[in-house]
Design an enzyme around this catalytic site. Structure first.
Site, PDB file in Angstrom:
ATOM      1  N   ASP A 188       6.947 -39.715  46.524  1.00  0.00           N
ATOM      2  CA  ASP A 188       7.704 -39.766  47.643  1.00  0.00           C
ATOM      3  C   ASP A 188       7.217 -39.113  48.968  1.00  0.00           C
ATOM      4  OD1 ASP A 188       9.447 -40.848  45.457  1.00  0.00           O
ATOM      5  OD2 ASP A 188      11.294 -39.402  46.158  1.00  0.00           O
TER       6      ASP A 188
ATOM      7  N   LYS B 165      13.589 -44.387  51.193  1.00  0.00           N
ATOM      8  CA  LYS B 165      14.383 -43.246  50.569  1.00  0.00           C
ATOM      9  C   LYS B 165      15.027 -42.443  51.936  1.00  0.00           C
ATOM     10  CE  LYS B 165      13.880 -38.669  48.437  1.00  0.00           C
ATOM     11  NZ  LYS B 165      13.120 -37.793  47.508  1.00  0.00           N
TER      12      LYS B 165
ATOM     13  N   LYS C 240      16.205 -45.688  47.698  1.00  0.00           N
ATOM     14  CA  LYS C 240      16.722 -44.359  46.919  1.00  0.00           C
ATOM     15  C   LYS C 240      17.648 -43.544  47.809  1.00  0.00           C
ATOM     16  CE  LYS C 240      14.623 -39.982  45.083  1.00  0.00           C
ATOM     17  NZ  LYS C 240      13.419 -39.228  44.538  1.00  0.00           N
TER      18      LYS C 240
END
EC number: 4.1.2.4
Length: 215
Positions: free
Chosen positions: A90, A152, A181
Protein backbone atom coordinates in the site's frame (compact mmCIF):
# COMPACT_ATOMS: atom_id res chain seq x y z
CA UNK A 1 -16.23 -17.78 8.38
CA UNK A 2 -18.23 -14.56 8.20
CA UNK A 3 -19.04 -13.85 4.54
CA UNK A 4 -17.37 -10.45 4.86
CA UNK A 5 -14.08 -11.75 6.28
CA UNK A 6 -12.44 -12.11 2.88
CA UNK A 7 -12.74 -8.33 2.33
CA UNK A 8 -10.69 -7.42 5.41
CA UNK A 9 -7.15 -6.08 5.59
CA UNK A 10 -6.80 -6.42 9.39
CA UNK A 11 -4.83 -3.28 10.16
CA UNK A 12 -2.37 -2.15 12.82
CA UNK A 13 -0.26 0.80 11.70
CA UNK A 14 0.08 2.89 14.85
CA UNK A 15 3.70 3.90 15.55
CA UNK A 16 3.79 2.35 19.03
CA UNK A 17 2.43 -1.08 18.08
CA UNK A 18 4.06 -3.82 20.15
CA UNK A 19 5.16 -7.33 19.17
CA UNK A 20 2.39 -8.73 21.35
CA UNK A 21 -0.17 -6.64 19.46
CA UNK A 22 1.20 -7.85 16.12
CA UNK A 23 1.02 -11.45 17.34
CA UNK A 24 -2.57 -10.91 18.43
CA UNK A 25 -3.41 -9.27 15.09
CA UNK A 26 -2.06 -12.28 13.21
CA UNK A 27 -3.95 -14.72 15.44
CA UNK A 28 -7.19 -12.82 14.89
CA UNK A 29 -6.61 -12.76 11.13
CA UNK A 30 -6.05 -16.51 11.04
CA UNK A 31 -8.99 -17.33 13.31
CA UNK A 32 -11.40 -15.10 11.39
CA UNK A 33 -10.01 -15.93 7.93
CA UNK A 34 -9.31 -12.31 7.04
CA UNK A 35 -7.67 -11.65 3.68
CA UNK A 36 -4.56 -10.01 5.12
CA UNK A 37 -2.86 -8.20 7.95
CA UNK A 38 -1.72 -4.67 7.14
CA UNK A 39 1.34 -3.74 9.19
CA UNK A 40 4.39 -1.50 9.19
CA UNK A 41 7.44 -2.90 7.35
CA UNK A 42 9.46 -3.53 10.52
CA UNK A 43 7.00 -6.29 11.45
CA UNK A 44 6.90 -8.16 8.13
CA UNK A 45 9.40 -10.81 9.12
CA UNK A 46 7.77 -11.65 12.44
CA UNK A 47 4.28 -11.64 10.90
CA UNK A 48 5.53 -13.99 8.20
CA UNK A 49 6.63 -16.36 10.97
CA UNK A 50 3.31 -16.10 12.83
CA UNK A 51 1.29 -16.69 9.65
CA UNK A 52 3.40 -19.49 8.22
CA UNK A 53 1.22 -22.18 6.64
CA UNK A 54 -1.89 -19.99 6.75
CA UNK A 55 -3.61 -18.36 3.74
CA UNK A 56 -3.47 -14.91 5.36
CA UNK A 57 -1.54 -12.42 3.21
CA UNK A 58 0.89 -9.82 4.51
CA UNK A 59 0.24 -6.25 3.40
CA UNK A 60 2.62 -3.43 4.25
CA UNK A 61 2.98 0.29 3.59
CA UNK A 62 5.44 2.33 1.52
CA UNK A 63 5.99 6.09 1.59
CA UNK A 64 3.80 6.06 4.65
CA UNK A 65 2.01 8.12 5.84
CA UNK A 66 2.91 11.34 3.97
CA UNK A 67 3.84 10.09 0.49
CA UNK A 68 6.62 12.67 0.38
CA UNK A 69 9.55 10.30 -0.13
CA UNK A 70 11.28 10.28 -3.50
CA UNK A 71 10.21 7.67 -6.02
CA UNK A 72 13.63 6.04 -5.66
CA UNK A 73 13.08 5.67 -1.92
CA UNK A 74 9.65 4.13 -2.47
CA UNK A 75 11.10 1.67 -4.96
CA UNK A 76 13.77 0.64 -2.43
CA UNK A 77 11.16 0.28 0.32
CA UNK A 78 9.03 -1.88 -1.95
CA UNK A 79 11.85 -4.20 -2.94
CA UNK A 80 12.93 -4.53 0.68
CA UNK A 81 9.37 -5.26 1.86
CA UNK A 82 8.88 -7.98 -0.73
CA UNK A 83 12.26 -9.52 0.10
CA UNK A 84 11.11 -9.71 3.73
CA UNK A 85 7.91 -11.49 2.72
CA UNK A 86 5.22 -8.91 1.90
CA UNK A 87 2.47 -10.00 -0.49
CA UNK A 88 0.87 -6.60 -1.03
CA UNK A 89 2.12 -3.01 -1.01
CA UNK A 90 0.00 0.00 0.00
CA UNK A 91 1.96 2.98 -1.33
CA UNK A 92 1.13 6.61 -0.56
CA UNK A 93 1.33 8.65 -3.74
CA UNK A 94 3.14 12.00 -3.77
CA UNK A 95 0.18 14.11 -2.63
CA UNK A 96 1.66 17.41 -3.83
CA UNK A 97 2.20 16.08 -7.35
CA UNK A 98 -1.29 14.56 -7.37
CA UNK A 99 -2.94 17.81 -6.26
CA UNK A 100 -0.88 19.65 -8.89
CA UNK A 101 -2.29 17.28 -11.55
CA UNK A 102 1.22 16.23 -12.58
CA UNK A 103 0.15 13.26 -14.65
CA UNK A 104 3.64 12.31 -15.82
CA UNK A 105 5.14 12.29 -12.31
CA UNK A 106 2.26 10.34 -10.78
CA UNK A 107 2.22 7.73 -13.52
CA UNK A 108 5.97 7.27 -13.42
CA UNK A 109 5.98 6.89 -9.64
CA UNK A 110 3.17 4.33 -9.62
CA UNK A 111 4.62 2.33 -12.48
CA UNK A 112 8.14 2.30 -11.02
CA UNK A 113 6.80 1.00 -7.71
CA UNK A 114 4.63 -1.57 -9.49
CA UNK A 115 7.68 -2.74 -11.42
CA UNK A 116 9.45 -3.24 -8.09
CA UNK A 117 6.41 -5.20 -6.89
CA UNK A 118 6.78 -7.71 -9.71
CA UNK A 119 3.76 -10.00 -9.39
CA UNK A 120 2.72 -8.63 -5.98
CA UNK A 121 -0.34 -6.42 -5.53
CA UNK A 122 0.05 -2.62 -5.49
CA UNK A 123 -2.56 -0.38 -3.88
CA UNK A 124 -2.10 3.38 -4.27
CA UNK A 125 -3.24 5.56 -1.36
CA UNK A 126 -4.39 8.99 -2.52
CA UNK A 127 -5.53 10.47 0.83
CA UNK A 128 -9.00 11.68 -0.16
CA UNK A 129 -9.26 13.98 2.88
CA UNK A 130 -6.73 16.26 1.19
CA UNK A 131 -8.37 16.25 -2.26
CA UNK A 132 -11.25 18.17 -3.81
CA UNK A 133 -13.73 16.55 -6.18
CA UNK A 134 -11.74 17.31 -9.32
CA UNK A 135 -8.57 15.91 -7.74
CA UNK A 136 -10.39 12.72 -6.70
CA UNK A 137 -11.51 12.23 -10.29
CA UNK A 138 -7.98 12.90 -11.53
CA UNK A 139 -6.62 10.35 -9.05
CA UNK A 140 -8.97 7.67 -10.33
CA UNK A 141 -8.07 8.38 -13.95
CA UNK A 142 -4.35 8.16 -13.12
CA UNK A 143 -4.91 4.78 -11.47
CA UNK A 144 -6.91 3.63 -14.48
CA UNK A 145 -4.04 4.57 -16.78
CA UNK A 146 -1.34 3.11 -14.52
CA UNK A 147 -0.15 -0.42 -13.73
CA UNK A 148 -1.55 -0.28 -10.17
CA UNK A 149 -4.02 -2.91 -9.00
CA UNK A 150 -6.03 -0.81 -6.52
CA UNK A 151 -6.84 2.74 -5.57
CA UNK A 152 -7.11 3.25 -1.79
CA UNK A 153 -8.83 6.11 0.00
CA UNK A 154 -6.77 6.89 3.06
CA UNK A 155 -3.83 6.30 5.35
CA UNK A 156 -5.97 6.59 8.47
CA UNK A 157 -3.73 9.43 9.65
CA UNK A 158 -5.56 12.34 7.98
CA UNK A 159 -8.52 14.32 9.32
CA UNK A 160 -11.04 12.09 7.53
CA UNK A 161 -11.15 8.55 6.21
CA UNK A 162 -13.20 6.79 3.57
CA UNK A 163 -16.40 8.35 2.27
CA UNK A 164 -19.10 6.42 0.46
CA UNK A 165 -19.50 9.04 -2.26
CA UNK A 166 -15.83 8.65 -3.23
CA UNK A 167 -16.22 4.90 -3.69
CA UNK A 168 -19.30 5.48 -5.87
CA UNK A 169 -17.41 8.06 -7.96
CA UNK A 170 -14.39 5.81 -8.44
CA UNK A 171 -16.50 2.81 -9.36
CA UNK A 172 -18.12 4.89 -12.11
CA UNK A 173 -14.69 5.83 -13.48
CA UNK A 174 -12.85 2.54 -12.96
CA UNK A 175 -15.57 -0.02 -13.58
CA UNK A 176 -14.00 -3.45 -13.15
CA UNK A 177 -10.61 -2.40 -14.56
CA UNK A 178 -9.14 -1.61 -11.13
CA UNK A 179 -10.08 -2.51 -7.58
CA UNK A 180 -10.95 -0.15 -4.73
CA UNK A 181 -9.88 -0.29 -1.09
CA UNK A 182 -11.81 1.77 1.45
CA UNK A 183 -9.88 2.55 4.63
CA UNK A 184 -10.00 4.99 7.50
CA UNK A 185 -12.81 5.46 10.00
CA UNK A 186 -14.86 2.37 9.13
CA UNK A 187 -16.23 1.32 12.52
CA UNK A 188 -19.59 -0.46 12.04
CA UNK A 189 -21.17 -3.21 9.96
CA UNK A 190 -23.64 -0.95 8.14
CA UNK A 191 -20.83 1.23 6.79
CA UNK A 192 -18.75 -1.86 5.95
CA UNK A 193 -21.61 -3.31 3.90
CA UNK A 194 -22.32 0.02 2.22
CA UNK A 195 -18.73 0.34 1.00
CA UNK A 196 -18.81 -3.20 -0.40
CA UNK A 197 -22.14 -2.58 -2.11
CA UNK A 198 -20.74 0.63 -3.64
CA UNK A 199 -17.83 -1.22 -5.23
CA UNK A 200 -15.02 -1.59 -2.70
CA UNK A 201 -13.34 -4.99 -2.92
CA UNK A 202 -11.18 -4.54 0.18
CA UNK A 203 -11.75 -2.83 3.52
CA UNK A 204 -8.86 -1.65 5.68
CA UNK A 205 -9.83 -1.40 9.33
CA UNK A 206 -8.44 -1.83 12.82
CA UNK A 207 -11.96 -2.61 14.07
CA UNK A 208 -12.73 -5.75 12.06
CA UNK A 209 -13.48 -7.98 15.05
CA UNK A 210 -16.05 -5.56 16.47
CA UNK A 211 -17.51 -4.83 13.04
CA UNK A 212 -18.07 -8.44 12.05
CA UNK A 213 -19.43 -9.27 15.50
CA UNK A 214 -21.80 -6.33 14.88
CA UNK A 215 -20.87 -4.73 18.17
Amino acid sequence: MNKYSIYVDHTLLKPDASLDEIHNLCEEAEENEFYSVCINPCFIKVAKHYLLETPVKICTVVGFPLGANTTETKVFETRNAIALGADEIDMVININQLKSANREYCLQEINEVKKACSDKVLKVIVETALLDQEQKEFAARIILESDADFIKTSTGFAKEGAKLEDIILWKQILGDAKQIKAAGGIKNLDDFKAFIDAGATRIGTSSAIKILNNQ
